[in-house]
Design an enzyme around this catalytic site. Sequence first.
Site, PDB file in Angstrom:
ATOM      1  N   SER A 263     -25.305   8.249  32.250  1.00 54.04           N
ATOM      2  CA  SER A 263     -25.626   9.247  31.233  1.00 54.04           C
ATOM      3  C   SER A 263     -24.471  10.187  30.985  1.00 54.04           C
ATOM      4  O   SER A 263     -24.257  10.605  29.857  1.00 54.04           O
ATOM      5  CB  SER A 263     -26.875  10.018  31.583  1.00 54.04           C
ATOM      6  OG  SER A 263     -26.955  10.244  32.947  1.00 54.04           O
TER       7      SER A 263
ATOM      8  N   LEU B  26     -33.220   0.961  33.213  1.00 49.22           N
ATOM      9  CA  LEU B  26     -33.466   2.104  34.095  1.00 49.22           C
ATOM     10  C   LEU B  26     -34.361   3.160  33.451  1.00 49.22           C
ATOM     11  O   LEU B  26     -35.141   3.818  34.114  1.00 49.22           O
ATOM     12  CB  LEU B  26     -32.119   2.726  34.485  1.00 49.22           C
ATOM     13  CG  LEU B  26     -32.037   3.966  35.381  1.00 49.22           C
ATOM     14  CD1 LEU B  26     -30.701   3.951  36.126  1.00 49.22           C
ATOM     15  CD2 LEU B  26     -32.151   5.285  34.620  1.00 49.22           C
ATOM     16  N   TYR B  27     -34.211   3.319  32.140  1.00 50.36           N
ATOM     17  CA  TYR B  27     -34.832   4.462  31.467  1.00 50.36           C
ATOM     18  C   TYR B  27     -36.277   4.215  31.037  1.00 50.36           C
ATOM     19  O   TYR B  27     -36.828   4.993  30.271  1.00 50.36           O
ATOM     20  CB  TYR B  27     -34.005   4.881  30.251  1.00 50.36           C
ATOM     21  CG  TYR B  27     -33.644   6.347  30.242  1.00 50.36           C
ATOM     22  CD1 TYR B  27     -34.631   7.329  30.344  1.00 50.36           C
ATOM     23  CD2 TYR B  27     -32.332   6.772  30.142  1.00 50.36           C
ATOM     24  CE1 TYR B  27     -34.312   8.665  30.351  1.00 50.36           C
ATOM     25  CE2 TYR B  27     -31.990   8.106  30.141  1.00 50.36           C
ATOM     26  CZ  TYR B  27     -32.991   9.051  30.249  1.00 50.36           C
ATOM     27  OH  TYR B  27     -32.656  10.369  30.260  1.00 50.36           O
TER      28      TYR B  27
ATOM     29  N   HIS C  44     -42.066   5.233  31.570  1.00 53.54           N
ATOM     30  CA  HIS C  44     -43.403   5.354  30.991  1.00 53.54           C
ATOM     31  C   HIS C  44     -44.420   5.961  31.939  1.00 53.54           C
ATOM     32  O   HIS C  44     -45.486   6.384  31.517  1.00 53.54           O
ATOM     33  CB  HIS C  44     -43.868   3.987  30.500  1.00 53.54           C
ATOM     34  CG  HIS C  44     -43.051   3.491  29.362  1.00 53.54           C
ATOM     35  ND1 HIS C  44     -41.951   2.687  29.541  1.00 53.54           N
ATOM     36  CD2 HIS C  44     -43.145   3.725  28.037  1.00 53.54           C
ATOM     37  CE1 HIS C  44     -41.401   2.448  28.367  1.00 53.54           C
ATOM     38  NE2 HIS C  44     -42.095   3.060  27.434  1.00 53.54           N
TER      39      HIS C  44
ATOM     40  N   ARG D 284     -19.203  11.067  39.564  1.00 49.38           N
ATOM     41  CA  ARG D 284     -20.247  10.406  38.798  1.00 49.38           C
ATOM     42  C   ARG D 284     -19.728   9.353  37.834  1.00 49.38           C
ATOM     43  O   ARG D 284     -20.411   8.388  37.546  1.00 49.38           O
ATOM     44  CB  ARG D 284     -21.022  11.437  37.971  1.00 49.38           C
ATOM     45  CG  ARG D 284     -21.807  12.404  38.770  1.00 49.38           C
ATOM     46  CD  ARG D 284     -22.901  11.711  39.490  1.00 49.38           C
ATOM     47  NE  ARG D 284     -23.707  12.680  40.210  1.00 49.38           N
ATOM     48  CZ  ARG D 284     -24.501  12.356  41.210  1.00 49.38           C
ATOM     49  NH1 ARG D 284     -24.605  11.121  41.592  1.00 49.38           N
ATOM     50  NH2 ARG D 284     -25.195  13.281  41.822  1.00 49.38           N
TER      51      ARG D 284
ATOM     52  N   HIS E   5     -34.330   7.304  22.396  1.00 50.64           N
ATOM     53  CA  HIS E   5     -34.486   6.300  21.341  1.00 50.64           C
ATOM     54  C   HIS E   5     -33.426   6.387  20.256  1.00 50.64           C
ATOM     55  O   HIS E   5     -33.424   5.596  19.332  1.00 50.64           O
ATOM     56  CB  HIS E   5     -35.893   6.356  20.740  1.00 50.64           C
ATOM     57  CG  HIS E   5     -36.911   5.660  21.602  1.00 50.64           C
ATOM     58  ND1 HIS E   5     -37.194   6.068  22.874  1.00 50.64           N
ATOM     59  CD2 HIS E   5     -37.690   4.577  21.396  1.00 50.64           C
ATOM     60  CE1 HIS E   5     -38.109   5.278  23.403  1.00 50.64           C
ATOM     61  NE2 HIS E   5     -38.429   4.365  22.531  1.00 50.64           N
TER      62      HIS E   5
ATOM     63  N   GLN F 149     -38.283  10.767  25.657  1.00 50.49           N
ATOM     64  CA  GLN F 149     -38.551   9.627  24.780  1.00 50.49           C
ATOM     65  C   GLN F 149     -37.810   9.801  23.453  1.00 50.49           C
ATOM     66  O   GLN F 149     -37.165   8.878  22.962  1.00 50.49           O
ATOM     67  CB  GLN F 149     -40.060   9.515  24.548  1.00 50.49           C
ATOM     68  CG  GLN F 149     -40.465   8.241  23.838  1.00 50.49           C
ATOM     69  CD  GLN F 149     -41.927   8.254  23.433  1.00 50.49           C
ATOM     70  OE1 GLN F 149     -42.573   9.313  23.436  1.00 50.49           O
ATOM     71  NE2 GLN F 149     -42.454   7.104  23.082  1.00 50.49           N
TER      72      GLN F 149
ATOM     73  N   GLY G 170     -28.097   6.340  37.254  1.00 51.81           N
ATOM     74  CA  GLY G 170     -28.376   6.991  35.968  1.00 51.81           C
ATOM     75  C   GLY G 170     -27.357   8.070  35.642  1.00 51.81           C
ATOM     76  O   GLY G 170     -26.955   8.221  34.493  1.00 51.81           O
TER      77      GLY G 170
HETATM   78  C1  HEM Z   1     -46.921   7.428  24.157  1.00 50.60           C
HETATM   79  C2  HEM Z   1     -45.890   7.147  24.824  1.00 50.60           C
HETATM   80  C3  HEM Z   1     -45.101   5.851  24.761  1.00 50.60           C
HETATM   81  C4  HEM Z   1     -45.412   4.670  24.159  1.00 50.60           C
HETATM   82  C5  HEM Z   1     -46.649   4.319  23.358  1.00 50.60           C
HETATM   83  C6  HEM Z   1     -44.300   3.782  24.415  1.00 50.60           C
HETATM   84  C7  HEM Z   1     -44.229   2.465  24.008  1.00 50.60           C
HETATM   85  C8  HEM Z   1     -43.142   1.666  24.123  1.00 50.60           C
HETATM   86  C9  HEM Z   1     -43.056   0.311  23.657  1.00 50.60           C
HETATM   87  C10 HEM Z   1     -44.194  -0.439  22.981  1.00 50.60           C
HETATM   88  C11 HEM Z   1     -41.806  -0.138  23.905  1.00 50.60           C
HETATM   89  C12 HEM Z   1     -41.248  -1.494  23.573  1.00 50.60           C
HETATM   90  C13 HEM Z   1     -40.603  -1.409  22.249  1.00 50.60           C
HETATM   91  C14 HEM Z   1     -40.197  -2.749  21.737  1.00 50.60           C
HETATM   92  O1  HEM Z   1     -39.111  -3.221  22.119  1.00 50.60           O
HETATM   93  O2  HEM Z   1     -40.955  -3.319  20.977  1.00 50.60           O
HETATM   94  C15 HEM Z   1     -41.088   0.929  24.534  1.00 50.60           C
HETATM   95  C16 HEM Z   1     -39.756   0.869  24.883  1.00 50.60           C
HETATM   96  C17 HEM Z   1     -39.088   1.892  25.502  1.00 50.60           C
HETATM   97  N1  HEM Z   1     -39.607   3.088  25.927  1.00 50.60           N
HETATM   98 FE1  HEM Z   1     -41.475   3.754  25.584  1.00 50.60          FE
HETATM   99  N2  HEM Z   1     -43.353   4.448  25.150  1.00 50.60           N
HETATM  100  C18 HEM Z   1     -43.813   5.705  25.387  1.00 50.60           C
HETATM  101  C19 HEM Z   1     -43.172   6.686  26.111  1.00 50.60           C
HETATM  102  C20 HEM Z   1     -41.902   6.591  26.614  1.00 50.60           C
HETATM  103  C21 HEM Z   1     -41.249   7.613  27.393  1.00 50.60           C
HETATM  104  C22 HEM Z   1     -41.868   8.949  27.811  1.00 50.60           C
HETATM  105  C23 HEM Z   1     -40.006   7.170  27.673  1.00 50.60           C
HETATM  106  C24 HEM Z   1     -39.017   7.969  28.477  1.00 50.60           C
HETATM  107  C25 HEM Z   1     -37.754   7.920  28.409  1.00 50.60           C
HETATM  108  C26 HEM Z   1     -39.851   5.844  27.051  1.00 50.60           C
HETATM  109  C27 HEM Z   1     -38.708   5.055  27.081  1.00 50.60           C
HETATM  110  C28 HEM Z   1     -38.601   3.808  26.511  1.00 50.60           C
HETATM  111  C29 HEM Z   1     -37.364   3.049  26.444  1.00 50.60           C
HETATM  112  C30 HEM Z   1     -36.008   3.490  26.956  1.00 50.60           C
HETATM  113  C31 HEM Z   1     -37.672   1.846  25.793  1.00 50.60           C
HETATM  114  C32 HEM Z   1     -36.711   0.732  25.405  1.00 50.60           C
HETATM  115  C33 HEM Z   1     -36.380   0.897  23.938  1.00 50.60           C
HETATM  116  C34 HEM Z   1     -35.717  -0.283  23.313  1.00 50.60           C
HETATM  117  O3  HEM Z   1     -35.608  -1.334  23.944  1.00 50.60           O
HETATM  118  O4  HEM Z   1     -35.304  -0.184  22.152  1.00 50.60           O
HETATM  119  N3  HEM Z   1     -41.032   5.541  26.435  1.00 50.60           N
HETATM  120  N4  HEM Z   1     -41.931   2.015  24.681  1.00 50.60           N
END
Ligand code: HEM
Length: 628
Positions: A519, A373-374, A377, A110, A197, A193, A515
């Site tokens: 990871s 990859l991650y 949503h 891996r 983060h 999530q 992944g």
């Molecule tokens: C209610 C549930 C969720 C909402 C409202 C949400 C909303 C968002 C939004 C708005 C962004 C963009 C953030 C930005 O750069 O401004 C984001 C990024 C991201 N989300 Fe979600 N998300 C949800 C659930 C999830 C889940 C379940 C995962 C699973 C791993 C996830 C993983 C990510 C990742 C990895 C990013 C990139 C973060 C970054 O660039 O800093 N999200 N999400």
Amino acid sequence: NNEVICVFISLQVGCILDKCESYDPCCAFPCKHSAICTTLKDDYECDCTGTGFYGRNCEYGYFSTYVTDLFRPSRSTLHHYMTNYSLLWKLVNNISWLQKKLMAVVLKIRTNYVYEPSPYVGMDSYPTWDSYINKTVYARTLPPIPQDCPTPMGTKGPKTLPDIKVLRSLLFQRNKFEPCPMRTNVFFAFFAQHFTHQFFKTNTIKGMPFQWGEHSVDLSHVYGHTIQRQHELRSHIDGKLKVFETNGEVFPPLTESANVTMSGEKLMRGRKFAIGHPGFGAFPSFFVIATLWLREHNRVCDILKDLHPDWDDERLFQTARLILTGWETLKIIVEDYVQHVSGFHFQLSYDPEILHKSTFSYNNQIHAEFHILYHWHMLMPDFIELGEHVYPLKELLFNVDPVVEIGMETVLKQLSNQFAGKVVGGRNQGPELVAVVELALKQTRQMRMCSFNKYRERFGMKPYTSFEELTGETEVAALLRNLYYDIDALELFVGYFVEHRRNRQVLGATMLEMGAPYSLKDTKSGVFGNPIGSPAWWKPSTFGGEVGFNIIKTTNLKNFICRNVKGCPDISFKVPQDVPYNSVEGKSSSPNTGIADVLISLTRPQVAQKSQVKELKREEKTNEKSEL
Ligand code: HEM
Ligand SMILES: *[C@@H]1O[C@H](CO)[C@@H](O)[C@H](O)[C@H]1NC(C)=O
Ligand SMILES: *[C@@H]1O[C@H](CO)[C@@H](O)[C@H](O)[C@H]1NC(C)=O
Ligand SMILES: *[C@@H]1O[C@H](CO)[C@@H](O)[C@H](O)[C@H]1NC(C)=O
Ligand SMILES: CC(=O)N[C@H]1CO[C@H](CO)[C@@H](O)[C@@H]1O
């Protein structure tokens, strides 16, 4: 001479001579086996080092390469063995030395694909010292596609990439909720999530490739990313964190008692809680998991205090933090979380000692390809059942009070009994969240990431030869052909999520095969790449001594929750077998707000669409009125 170059290039890419313009020959990716292409004055050069191949384009394999290949089982064969023969695996799992040997093999396979430190950082197409030491930028696995190529993906595919809005609505937007066939639950979605983060932290002001994380699993989302924030969250008594107590339960402190800024504070409904990560007031997903880690921290402090009555607040705090990071997070991630995602019958284990004899780098960088990859949503349903209510997502935006009122035991049981969505296969991202797709596609393009097939090759998989082979069906495949023309021009982000799900797994083959090395080595940061697992750290004294080491050694998801939640609910990352799929989707007909849009505009004041925020506030007011 120019004509010669032109003919040469046209031979390389098969362009028609009279239309031939001179461009970087590396645009055509002439080097095979992921060798590095370097442009020369009138030519290019392939660097075959480490590929096991030689020749002008690294097209000829050494004898040893063929022999090794002969004896190396293919990915699909490995997958077949790992996800079949459950009885045999039960036996193997029960034989400790054999399990350890196999775990070492799994890790070796891996982690071989992700290099730490990566020579490529941010937008660099060649290695530099300045980038190597620059932590404010994501690393990357493949350098960017050269600039000024005939097409955005090099020489293949359309002259302009498909419109982002079209991709969003044709390939990503959910019409009808599709549950995950592997019974993944909403608790898993929340956990994923919350966990990710702490290291995926794109700098929203400067945009990609800038980020503000520490490239590691550091629990900064629990303890704060600055020392000031950490001290605000600490009680400074016996190493513990501040808390808020109500209904006989412990929760994170209110912002009145821990003076830290939380983003979107003005939009928060009900109580305002102070959490390590400033964005974690946005949704109950963060709050539920943050509450578990906070309780565990304070519980571990009690144990340590008992063992070491002479230790001061600082030492108790620091040691508890290492225990939560080293043992508990990493152990739960490998043994429960990755185990669920892998679908293996083979029991994975977090046992850093198996690597101590090999040369393993504990350096860590988050790669931009892993960030893309991650974006899982699709896991999120459109409604969440909490207590007596079925909440549309928008009613939970900046609203965590329902969790406090209903109580953790009931909430966790309900989250564990509700199905999460199917991640791959396309068209399963709810209308509230689908806006994130646009952001991710923009980021992929801005980073000029290579095609999906280039990444498959880089991670030791055969490139797909048709869209049908990729999706395993014809409808989405036809859409893709119309948009991209050529499978070799398919964008990485799209490829990850339209690929067919692999038998007995949550994800598609490519997402899992890429992944896993990211990871285990790199991001989760590097679960195994974490300094805590390195030889000089990994010993009882780091964790408060043998007794403390052993108490914590038995941690798994089940007992982690049991000892921190009243009633000891039995929680895993799967919906229990006796709970049937019961769709709560469509139980409310209120229109969507596009909560992802609201959040995106909130974190990007420079592009803020204030109207959406206003819209949300107006709705909130009408809701309040109707409740009155
Ligand atoms: C209610 C549930 C969720 C909402 C409202 C949400 C909303 C968002 C939004 C708005 C962004 C963009 C953030 C930005 O750069 O401004 C984001 C990024 C991201 N989300 Fe979600 N998300 C949800 C659930 C999830 C889940 C379940 C995962 C699973 C791993 C996830 C993983 C990510 C990742 C990895 C990013 C990139 C973060 C970054 O660039 O800093 N999200 N999400
Ligand atoms: C594992 O081995 C122990 C004895 O070493 C035995 O009692 C137990 O039943 C075995 N479990 C399985 C699943 O084979
Ligand atoms: C990191 O790189 C970026 C972009 O090249 C630059 O703006 C920034 O100043 C660098 N940071 C450090 C600490 O060198
Ligand atoms: C909270 O912190 C801010 C700056 O971080 C400071 O200006 C303010 O006075 C503090 N408020 C309280 C009540 O301590
Ligand atoms: C008995 C069993 O589960 N067999 C499966 C083994 O794996 C293949 C695919 O690799 C499946 O098609 C079988 O159903």
